[in-house]
Enzyme design. Structure first.
Site, PDB file in Angstrom:
ATOM      1  N   GLU A  37     105.076 -99.688 -19.130  1.00 13.97           N
ATOM      2  CA  GLU A  37     103.925-100.527 -18.780  1.00 13.97           C
ATOM      3  C   GLU A  37     102.602 -99.799 -18.938  1.00 13.97           C
ATOM      4  O   GLU A  37     101.609-100.390 -19.375  1.00 13.97           O
ATOM      5  CB  GLU A  37     104.077-101.019 -17.341  1.00 13.97           C
ATOM      6  CG  GLU A  37     103.014-102.016 -16.912  1.00 13.97           C
ATOM      7  CD  GLU A  37     103.312-102.586 -15.546  1.00 13.97           C
ATOM      8  OE1 GLU A  37     102.385-102.620 -14.709  1.00 13.97           O
ATOM      9  OE2 GLU A  37     104.454-103.009 -15.299  1.00 13.97           O
ATOM     10  N   ASP A  38     102.557 -98.512 -18.617  1.00  9.00           N
ATOM     11  CA  ASP A  38     101.276 -97.806 -18.542  1.00  9.00           C
ATOM     12  C   ASP A  38     101.127 -96.610 -19.470  1.00  9.00           C
ATOM     13  O   ASP A  38     100.026 -96.071 -19.582  1.00  9.00           O
ATOM     14  CB  ASP A  38     101.030 -97.337 -17.097  1.00  9.00           C
ATOM     15  CG  ASP A  38     100.838 -98.497 -16.143  1.00  9.00           C
ATOM     16  OD1 ASP A  38     100.158 -99.474 -16.523  1.00  9.00           O
ATOM     17  OD2 ASP A  38     101.375 -98.447 -15.022  1.00  9.00           O
TER      18      ASP A  38
END
Length: 206
Positions: A60-61
């Site tokens: 996600e990051d």
């Protein structure tokens, strides 16, 4: 496999996150990943679950693909990380996509979790709530200005809904701490929480 996979996951996460700061308090993202794994370790000794807890934000990051995790750590770890990975709705402002993304997450968790899945989720969310609590003590209501979603009622709905989805862990110290912190951060009254109920959330938003 044993703990070798956890050691490998730690090294991988450190390299993936680098010096990436955490939204809100600006602390290194890797510290959140390690804290999430430490919390999960109070719930299970399963090395694949602990590895997934360390890796839970890498897709996600940090720009890592699920396929890369699958090749390096196996199908189960990749699946556990996928459970914790939101569709970021690229091209839509984060503050506009926030509610829809969180509704998808809650729906996914309400579908039923095994203990390993629940441990990864609780590790992440309890770490977040600890950070919220520290932030509120330091900044008060101004803390919410640091996030894409600036309405604390929305965060309350989200974290209390997750607590309900994780009630299979309600007998554990980690879940009890999470429950207590939600009450403190969002100033829940003596009558108990209600934001997990859709009809009451709708009333809040009117």
């Amino acid at each position: 496999m044993g703990l070798d996979i956890l050691s490998e996951a730690m090294g991988f996460a450190i390299a993936a996150h680098g010096g990436q700061p955490r939204k809100g308090d600006g602390s290194p993202m890797i510290l959140h990943a390690m804290e999430a794994a430490a919390i999960a370790a109070t719930l299970t000794r399963d090395p694949e679950v602990l590895a997934a807890a360390v890796l839970h934000d890498t897709v996600e990051d940090a720009g890592i693909s699920l396929e890369q995790l699958r090749r390096q750590f196996g199908d189960r770890v990749a699946r556990l990380v996928a459970l914790e990975t939101e569709d970021k709705c690229r091209g839509v402002a984060p503050e506009l996509s926030w509610r829809g993304r969180k509704e998808q997450t809650v729906a996914r968790l309400q579908g039923g979790l095994d203990r390993g899945e629940a441990a990864v989720v609780l590790g992440d969310k309890l770490s977040n709530m600890r950070a919220f609590y520290r932030g509120k003590l330091k900044l008060g209501p101004k803390m919410w200005e640091l996030f894409n979603q600036k309405d604390p009622r929305q965060h309350h709905w989200y974290y209390r809904s997750i607590a309900c989805a994780l009630e299979s862990l309600a007998d554990t110290p980690a879940w009890r701490e999470y429950d207590w912190l939600i009450g403190q951060v969002f100033e829940e009254g003596d009558e108990g929480p209600s934001p997990g109920r859709p009809e009451e959330t709708a009333k809040e938003e009117e």
